[in-house]
Design an enzyme around this catalytic site. Sequence first.
Site, PDB file in Angstrom:
ATOM      1  N   ASP A 295       0.302  -1.302   0.077  1.00  0.00           N
ATOM      2  CA  ASP A 295      -0.061  -0.223   0.207  1.00  0.00           C
ATOM      3  C   ASP A 295       0.900   1.281  -0.298  1.00  0.00           C
ATOM      4  O   ASP A 295       1.655   1.373   0.984  1.00  0.00           O
ATOM      5  CB  ASP A 295      -0.939   0.107   1.285  1.00  0.00           C
ATOM      6  CG  ASP A 295      -2.636   0.788   1.099  1.00  0.00           C
ATOM      7  OD1 ASP A 295      -3.180   0.457   0.759  1.00  0.00           O
ATOM      8  OD2 ASP A 295      -1.598   2.379   1.015  1.00  0.00           O
ATOM      9  N   ILE A 296       1.011   2.184  -0.914  1.00  0.00           N
ATOM     10  CA  ILE A 296       1.003   3.610  -0.983  1.00  0.00           C
ATOM     11  C   ILE A 296       1.216   4.318   0.709  1.00  0.00           C
ATOM     12  O   ILE A 296       2.106   5.001   0.661  1.00  0.00           O
ATOM     13  CB  ILE A 296       0.926   3.961  -2.271  1.00  0.00           C
ATOM     14  CG1 ILE A 296       1.854   4.904  -2.768  1.00  0.00           C
ATOM     15  CG2 ILE A 296      -0.264   5.018  -2.007  1.00  0.00           C
ATOM     16  CD1 ILE A 296       1.992   5.606  -4.432  1.00  0.00           C
TER      17      ILE A 296
ATOM     18  N   HIS B  18      -7.454  -5.819   2.636  1.00  0.00           N
ATOM     19  CA  HIS B  18      -5.790  -4.879   3.264  1.00  0.00           C
ATOM     20  C   HIS B  18      -5.395  -6.219   4.006  1.00  0.00           C
ATOM     21  O   HIS B  18      -5.919  -6.537   4.467  1.00  0.00           O
ATOM     22  CB  HIS B  18      -6.305  -3.800   3.750  1.00  0.00           C
ATOM     23  CG  HIS B  18      -6.551  -2.499   3.511  1.00  0.00           C
ATOM     24  ND1 HIS B  18      -5.598  -1.779   3.006  1.00  0.00           N
ATOM     25  CD2 HIS B  18      -7.819  -2.792   3.058  1.00  0.00           C
ATOM     26  CE1 HIS B  18      -6.744  -1.013   2.088  1.00  0.00           C
ATOM     27  NE2 HIS B  18      -8.092  -1.465   1.825  1.00  0.00           N
TER      28      HIS B  18
ATOM     29  N   HIS C  94      -9.914  -5.846  -2.781  1.00  0.00           N
ATOM     30  CA  HIS C  94      -8.983  -5.855  -2.210  1.00  0.00           C
ATOM     31  C   HIS C  94      -9.227  -6.404  -1.004  1.00  0.00           C
ATOM     32  O   HIS C  94      -9.809  -5.397  -0.670  1.00  0.00           O
ATOM     33  CB  HIS C  94      -8.639  -4.928  -3.065  1.00  0.00           C
ATOM     34  CG  HIS C  94      -8.370  -2.834  -2.570  1.00  0.00           C
ATOM     35  ND1 HIS C  94      -9.498  -2.682  -2.996  1.00  0.00           N
ATOM     36  CD2 HIS C  94      -8.111  -1.997  -1.169  1.00  0.00           C
ATOM     37  CE1 HIS C  94     -10.027  -1.492  -2.146  1.00  0.00           C
ATOM     38  NE2 HIS C  94      -9.193  -1.575  -1.209  1.00  0.00           N
TER      39      HIS C  94
ATOM     40  N   GLY D 179     -15.798   2.974   3.819  1.00  0.00           N
ATOM     41  CA  GLY D 179     -14.801   3.403   3.293  1.00  0.00           C
ATOM     42  C   GLY D 179     -14.023   3.054   1.700  1.00  0.00           C
ATOM     43  O   GLY D 179     -12.406   3.748   1.770  1.00  0.00           O
ATOM     44  N   GLN D 180     -14.561   2.682   1.790  1.00  0.00           N
ATOM     45  CA  GLN D 180     -13.629   2.042  -0.344  1.00  0.00           C
ATOM     46  C   GLN D 180     -13.455   3.222  -1.003  1.00  0.00           C
ATOM     47  O   GLN D 180     -14.381   4.391  -0.851  1.00  0.00           O
ATOM     48  CB  GLN D 180     -14.815   1.195  -0.451  1.00  0.00           C
ATOM     49  CG  GLN D 180     -13.731   0.377  -1.960  1.00  0.00           C
ATOM     50  CD  GLN D 180     -15.067  -0.224  -2.241  1.00  0.00           C
ATOM     51  OE1 GLN D 180     -15.675  -0.708  -1.949  1.00  0.00           O
ATOM     52  NE2 GLN D 180     -13.947  -1.341  -3.350  1.00  0.00           N
TER      53      GLN D 180
ATOM     54  N   ASN E 272     -13.145  -3.012   2.431  1.00  0.00           N
ATOM     55  CA  ASN E 272     -13.567  -1.569   2.270  1.00  0.00           C
ATOM     56  C   ASN E 272     -14.495  -1.865   1.514  1.00  0.00           C
ATOM     57  O   ASN E 272     -14.156  -2.101   0.740  1.00  0.00           O
ATOM     58  CB  ASN E 272     -12.828  -0.729   2.772  1.00  0.00           C
ATOM     59  CG  ASN E 272     -11.983  -0.425   4.179  1.00  0.00           C
ATOM     60  OD1 ASN E 272     -12.284  -0.692   5.266  1.00  0.00           O
ATOM     61  ND2 ASN E 272     -11.198  -0.010   3.652  1.00  0.00           N
TER      62      ASN E 272
HETATM   63  P1  AMP Z   1      -9.541   1.112   0.335  1.00  0.00           P
HETATM   64  O1  AMP Z   1      -9.808   2.863   1.177  1.00  0.00           O
HETATM   65  O2  AMP Z   1      -9.948   0.087   1.139  1.00  0.00           O
HETATM   66  O3  AMP Z   1     -10.752   1.596  -1.490  1.00  0.00           O
HETATM   67  O4  AMP Z   1      -8.319   1.261  -0.112  1.00  0.00           O
HETATM   68  C1  AMP Z   1      -7.475   2.228  -1.061  1.00  0.00           C
HETATM   69  C2  AMP Z   1      -5.338   2.299  -0.738  1.00  0.00           C
HETATM   70  O5  AMP Z   1      -5.698   1.502  -1.735  1.00  0.00           O
HETATM   71  C3  AMP Z   1      -5.823   2.739   0.124  1.00  0.00           C
HETATM   72  O6  AMP Z   1      -5.328   1.891   1.412  1.00  0.00           O
HETATM   73  C4  AMP Z   1      -4.554   3.614  -0.361  1.00  0.00           C
HETATM   74  O7  AMP Z   1      -3.616   3.855   0.071  1.00  0.00           O
HETATM   75  C5  AMP Z   1      -4.397   2.546  -1.258  1.00  0.00           C
HETATM   76  N1  AMP Z   1      -3.152   2.748  -2.956  1.00  0.00           N
HETATM   77  C6  AMP Z   1      -4.300   3.759  -3.651  1.00  0.00           C
HETATM   78  N2  AMP Z   1      -3.523   4.440  -4.633  1.00  0.00           N
HETATM   79  C7  AMP Z   1      -2.764   3.403  -4.643  1.00  0.00           C
HETATM   80  C8  AMP Z   1      -1.204   2.783  -5.243  1.00  0.00           C
HETATM   81  N3  AMP Z   1      -1.360   2.992  -6.259  1.00  0.00           N
HETATM   82  N4  AMP Z   1       0.214   1.636  -5.440  1.00  0.00           N
HETATM   83  C9  AMP Z   1      -0.602   1.855  -3.761  1.00  0.00           C
HETATM   84  N5  AMP Z   1      -1.796   1.477  -3.188  1.00  0.00           N
HETATM   85  C10 AMP Z   1      -2.488   2.458  -3.471  1.00  0.00           C
END
Ligand code: AMP
Length: 118
Positions: A37-38, A106, A104, A97-98, A91
């Site tokens: 995760d970024i 986490h 995906h 909170g998606q 999420n």
């Molecule tokens: P969600 O909020 O459950 O939809 O999770 C989306 C997740 O994707 C968040 O934790 C972000 O930090 C992560 N995210 C968004 N863009 C990227 C990216 N380019 N590379 C890796 N993680 C990302």
Amino acid sequence: MERDSTTTPTCIFCKIIHKEIPAQVVLEEDHYLAVRDINPQAPTHILLIPRTHIANVTEFEDVSELGRLFQAARTVAEHEKLERGFRLVVNTGADGGQTVNHLHIHLLGGRFMTWPPG
Ligand code: AMP
Ligand code: ZN
């Protein structure tokens, strides 16, 4: 990989799957990608992303897809040596909170997880 009807051109996770934007890939398998995760919320924070674009758990049709994702979570947890335990989070939708509408899981680990979540 060539794009087909199972991908969405504007989706950030589809772009990662198709190598159109960079990501820290942990594992790459036939059905999923595991990427860091970024914006990590724990020492280990990895996203298990199915290659097929499905918005979230309210939309999937192939039930085995979910089984494969959980199997992937187990494989990656072993790879990351999270013997002490870990947390899986999915999420779903606005109140869930998606923020990325591509299903995906986490995988969070490397510290004690408090409960309840925020
Ligand atoms: P969600 O909020 O459950 O939809 O999770 C989306 C997740 O994707 C968040 O934790 C972000 O930090 C992560 N995210 C968004 N863009 C990227 C990216 N380019 N590379 C890796 N993680 C990302
Ligand atoms: Zn997508």
